[in-house]
Design a protein around this motif. Structure first.
Motif, short mmCIF file in Angstrom:
data_model
loop_
_atom_site.label_atom_id
_atom_site.label_comp_id
_atom_site.label_asym_id
_atom_site.label_seq_id
_atom_site.Cartn_x
_atom_site.Cartn_y
_atom_site.Cartn_z
N SER A 137 -43.37 37.29 9.65
CA SER A 137 -43.12 37.40 11.09
C SER A 137 -41.63 37.40 11.40
O SER A 137 -41.16 38.10 12.29
CB SER A 137 -43.82 36.27 11.83
N LEU A 138 -40.86 36.62 10.63
CA LEU A 138 -39.41 36.58 10.83
C LEU A 138 -38.79 37.93 10.47
O LEU A 138 -37.92 38.45 11.19
CB LEU A 138 -38.80 35.46 10.00
N ARG A 139 -39.24 38.52 9.33
CA ARG A 139 -38.70 39.83 8.93
C ARG A 139 -39.00 40.88 9.99
O ARG A 139 -38.13 41.68 10.37
CB ARG A 139 -39.32 40.21 7.57
N ASP A 140 -40.25 40.92 10.50
CA ASP A 140 -40.61 41.92 11.51
C ASP A 140 -39.79 41.73 12.79
O ASP A 140 -39.36 42.70 13.42
CB ASP A 140 -42.09 41.83 11.83
N ALA A 141 -39.55 40.47 13.17
CA ALA A 141 -38.77 40.21 14.38
C ALA A 141 -37.32 40.65 14.20
O ALA A 141 -36.70 41.17 15.14
CB ALA A 141 -38.84 38.73 14.73
N ILE A 142 -36.76 40.46 12.98
CA ILE A 142 -35.37 40.88 12.74
C ILE A 142 -35.27 42.40 12.80
O ILE A 142 -34.34 42.97 13.39
CB ILE A 142 -34.90 40.34 11.39
N VAL A 143 -36.22 43.12 12.17
CA VAL A 143 -36.20 44.58 12.21
C VAL A 143 -36.30 45.08 13.65
O VAL A 143 -35.59 46.01 14.06
CB VAL A 143 -37.34 45.14 11.33
N GLU A 144 -37.18 44.45 14.44
CA GLU A 144 -37.33 44.86 15.84
C GLU A 144 -36.03 44.61 16.63
O GLU A 144 -35.62 45.43 17.46
CB GLU A 144 -38.49 44.10 16.47
N GLN A 145 -35.37 43.47 16.34
CA GLN A 145 -34.10 43.18 17.02
C GLN A 145 -33.03 44.20 16.62
O GLN A 145 -32.23 44.64 17.47
CB GLN A 145 -33.65 41.75 16.66
N ILE A 146 -32.99 44.59 15.33
CA ILE A 146 -32.01 45.60 14.89
C ILE A 146 -32.23 46.91 15.62
O ILE A 146 -31.29 47.58 16.06
CB ILE A 146 -32.11 45.79 13.36
N ARG A 147 -33.49 47.30 15.78
CA ARG A 147 -33.77 48.55 16.50
C ARG A 147 -33.33 48.47 17.95
O ARG A 147 -32.85 49.46 18.52
CB ARG A 147 -35.27 48.86 16.41
N ARG A 148 -33.49 47.30 18.57
CA ARG A 148 -33.03 47.13 19.97
C ARG A 148 -31.52 47.25 20.08
O ARG A 148 -30.98 47.82 21.03
CB ARG A 148 -33.47 45.78 20.52
N LEU A 149 -30.82 46.65 19.09
CA LEU A 149 -29.36 46.61 19.16
C LEU A 149 -28.73 47.91 18.70
O LEU A 149 -27.55 48.16 19.00
CB LEU A 149 -28.84 45.45 18.29
N HIS A 150 -29.45 48.72 17.94
CA HIS A 150 -28.87 49.96 17.40
C HIS A 150 -28.62 50.94 18.53
O HIS A 150 -29.50 51.27 19.31
CB HIS A 150 -29.82 50.57 16.37
N GLN A 151 -27.39 51.45 18.61
CA GLN A 151 -27.00 52.40 19.64
C GLN A 151 -26.62 53.72 18.98
O GLN A 151 -25.66 53.76 18.20
CB GLN A 151 -25.82 51.88 20.46
N PRO A 152 -27.33 54.77 19.23
CA PRO A 152 -27.00 56.06 18.61
C PRO A 152 -25.56 56.46 18.96
O PRO A 152 -25.08 56.25 20.07
CB PRO A 152 -28.01 57.02 19.23
N GLY A 153 -24.91 57.04 17.97
CA GLY A 153 -23.52 57.44 18.17
C GLY A 153 -22.53 56.37 17.81
O GLY A 153 -21.32 56.59 17.87
N ARG A 154 -22.98 55.14 17.49
CA ARG A 154 -22.09 54.04 17.10
C ARG A 154 -22.55 53.47 15.76
O ARG A 154 -22.86 52.31 15.63
CB ARG A 154 -22.10 52.94 18.16
N GLU A 155 -22.62 54.33 14.74
CA GLU A 155 -23.02 53.88 13.42
C GLU A 155 -21.83 53.36 12.61
O GLU A 155 -21.95 53.05 11.43
CB GLU A 155 -23.71 55.01 12.63
N ASP A 156 -20.65 53.33 13.23
CA ASP A 156 -19.47 52.84 12.51
C ASP A 156 -19.43 51.33 12.58
O ASP A 156 -20.47 50.68 12.68
CB ASP A 156 -18.20 53.47 13.08
N LEU A 157 -18.27 50.75 12.60
CA LEU A 157 -18.13 49.30 12.46
C LEU A 157 -18.86 48.56 13.56
O LEU A 157 -18.60 48.78 14.74
CB LEU A 157 -16.64 48.93 12.48
N ARG A 158 -19.73 47.68 13.20
CA ARG A 158 -20.42 46.84 14.18
C ARG A 158 -20.93 45.60 13.48
O ARG A 158 -21.46 45.67 12.37
CB ARG A 158 -21.56 47.58 14.89
N GLY A 159 -20.75 44.45 14.12
CA GLY A 159 -21.25 43.18 13.59
C GLY A 159 -21.41 42.20 14.73
O GLY A 159 -20.66 42.22 15.71
#
Length: 656
Positions: A137-159
């Protein structure tokens, strides 16, 4: 406190004022400056913490980019190098670069490859009440959070730092391309690590203070945003105003928001107020030395007062103490030509005026017609005049020193105490009327007006009162009240008394759960008496009927004449059987012939109606109607008693 002590302590306010001024000066100038420096150090430590986190994020992003901008990774996303995960994302490799997980996402954010090496669930730090149920459940929640935070066009430096299911973790993301970063991105590489106990302790060791991770459940009004130090950190960091916990500690909070602006976690930074503490120690040493100097000066001043003034003041004190109520014309013997001598002369003149004033006041109080008295705090009589003794019949010796409670009944005493308490609390004059016990055993009614006595320091000292005998007035009012509720012809209670007392009797019966009977009585053929013998004979007949009713009832005060030849009786505790026995007794009594002057009247008979509470009615009006209805049923055959029936009136001739 003696005058010697007062003079000794006279220097205390000056010493305290000087020390207080020095203390306030040190607080406003020195300690406030140290406090501002401590606040600046705390703020600098918060910025240093931000720099540490930015440095860690920059390091993680560099590692992520070394994987993301690599031909092998790019080829894997194109479907080549099937052993890429085994060779490059094995647990040992992740551990060496301090990552707990790594994921490869395609352009549609689907997971193409992943490696997880999280710490044990009990070792993870969790914020708030939320806890991960299991790793899946923790892994699935992290993947879902990454998808929410991912912004197309900004695949460069982000943390950034995020919280998933109450677990804080650090994410680093980079777009997947070739070594020269010249080809279009085929997805995103995401890696990160959890902030577990070990990493939290490592971060704590790098901070000059105490650090706690908390959920962001606080009010953020008045917080300011920290400027971003570089492009590596996508977290927006806000800093709270400084809070002073106590004399030794200060605190502020750093709020981390994710790239979507959502609050993630709170870092509470607590640091010692070291400069402030050192300043307090220095000020304490200075104040201690200043206090020692002041005490030495204090002792020297006391010795001067003792030998220059106090011995003479002590002699004056002994002279004044010897003056009492029975020591008339006694005076202070000091006759010096200085200020103390002038004071002695003024005191002597004051004593003369006081003796004259007391004599005059006593003569005035004894001359007035109203009673005068004074009470102390506890209600004991301390002063009276001659008129008060005459009103109550007691001598002055019998009253002085005794409590006024002995003159009153308990019920009146409670009211008097309430009135005195109100006068004490509000300062208003209060009026109180109550009967008091005279010396001969009789009771008289008196009106008293109380006021508060204050001493020379405006402190409550007792009560004074003026008393007036209103016994005749109360007796007259009682006579008027009796006349308002009494039938003038028969001496029975009238309709007004019946109207007021019936609801009270019903309420009392309702509380006790008992019963009550109402008897209505009407005289048959009474009009013939007035027509044949005149109204005077009719009035005498009514008086005789009233006397017989009083004699037939155990409680004659519950017999009423409503007017004309109508009477009513209230029988408390009366059920149907009791009411009928009373009605039979009345029939037997009133059927007897009555001789009035020269006439014998034997044709006037009563008709009686009976209604019961609560059987027939539950209120006064309904009960009266029921009894009246029963009486009219009885008048159909005259000379009988009838009990009210709700459906039909059941009648039977009653015999004695």
């Amino acid at each position: 406190m003696t005058l010697r002590k007062r003079l000794f302590w006279l220097f205390a306010p000056l010493l305290l004022l000087a020390l207080g001024f020095a203390y306030l000066l040190s607080q406003s100038l020195i300690l406030s400056r140290f406090d501002r420096q401590d606040a600046a150090l705390l703020d600098a430590e918060a910025k240093r913490l931000q720099a540490l986190l930015d440095h860690n994020l920059k390091r993680n992003l560099d590692l992520v980019l070394s994987y993301a901008k690599w031909d092998d990774t790019y080829d894997f996303m194109r479907g080549q190098h099937p052993d890429y995960v085994r060779r490059n994302m094995d647990p040992e490799a992740l551990q060496q670069i301090n990552f707990d997980f790594m994921l490869l996402l395609d352009e549609q954010d689907r997971v193409q490859a992943e490696q997880w090496m999280p710490p044990d669930l009990p070792d993870m730090i969790t914020l708030g009440s939320e806890r991960p149920r299991d790793y899946r459940s923790l892994r699935d929640a992290i993947v879902e959070q990454i998808r929410r935070l991912h912004q197309p066009g900004r695949e460069d430096l982000r943390g950034q730092i995020v919280v998933v299911q109450g677990v804080p973790l650090v994410l680093a993301m980079g777009g997947i391309s070739n070594n020269q970063d010249s080809l279009p991105s085929l997805g995103t590489l995401v890696a990160g690590h959890f902030i577990d106990g070990e990493r939290s302790e490592l971060l704590q060791s790098q901070v000059n203070g105490s650090l706690r991770l908390l959920p962001p459940d606080v009010d953020h009004d008045g917080w300011r945003a920290l400027p971003t130090l570089g492009t590596a950190n996508l977290n927006r960091i806000e800093i709270s105003p400084r809070r002073v916990l106590d004399e030794n500690r200060q605190q502020l909070d750093l709020l981390f928001r994710n790239s979507l602006g959502e609050p993630q976690l709170l870092m509470e930074l607590t640091r010692e107020r070291r400069l402030y503490q050192e300043g307090r120690k220095a000020i304490s040493i200075f104040l201690a030395e200043a206090t020692g100097v002041g005490l030495i000066a204090w002792v020297l001043i006391y010795l001067g007062l003792e030998f220059g003034i106090m011995r003479r003041v002590s002699r004056m004190h002994r002279d004044i103490s010897a003056i009492g109520p029975d020591s008339n014309h006694q005076r202070i013997r000091d006759s010096g030509n200085d200020e103390l001598g002038s004071l002695s002369q003024e005191v002597n003149r004051m004593l003369e005026r006081l003796e004259q004033s007391e004599t005059r006041d006593r003569e005035i109080l004894d001359a007035i017609q109203d009673g005068y008295f004074e009470l102390d705090h506890d209600g004991h009589i301390t002063a009276i005049n001659r008129a008060l003794c005459g009103m109550l019949g007691y001598s002055e010796e019998e009253l002085l020193g005794n409590s006024f409670e002995a003159l009153m009944e308990q019920e009146d005493l409670e009211r008097a105490v309430d009135q005195l308490t109100r006068a004490h609390q509000t300062g208003d004059n209060v009026r109180f009327v109550a009967p008091l016990q005279r010396r001969d055993g009789s009771r008289g009614h008196y009106e008293t007006r109380f006021s508060i006595i204050h001493d020379g320091q405006n402190t409550f000292a007792g009560y004074r009162g003026i008393m007036r005998d209103i016994s005749d007035q109360v007796a007259y009012q009682n006579r008027l009240l009796d006349m308002a509720y009494t039938d003038p012809l028969t001496g029975l209670h009238n309709r007004k008394a019946f109207t007021e007392q019936l609801p009270l009797a019903l309420e009392k019966t309702r509380r006790s759960g008992d019963q009550l009977a109402l008897i209505y009585l009407d005289l048959d053929r009474f009009k013939e008496v007035n027509d044949r013998f005149g109204h005077d004979i009719g009035d005498l007949l009514l008086q005789g009927i009233a006397e017989r009713l009083r004699g037939a009832m155990r409680q004659p005060d519950q017999v009423y004449r409503l007017g004309g030849d109508e009477f009513t009786l209230i029988v408390a505790g009366g059920n149907a059987e009791v009411a009928q026995r009373v009605a039979l007794r009345l029939l037997a009594t009133l059927k007897q012939p009555m001789q009035i002057e020269q006439q014998v009247i034997d044709f006037v008979t009563p008709s009686i109606g009976i209604a019961l509470y609560p059987e027939h009615a539950d209120d006064a009006e309904s009960l009266v109607k029921a009894a009246d209805s029963a009486m009219y049923e009885a008048k159909r055959e005259r000379g009988r008693a009838c009990l009210y029936r709700p459906q039909r009136l059941s009648s039977s001739r009653q015999s004695g």
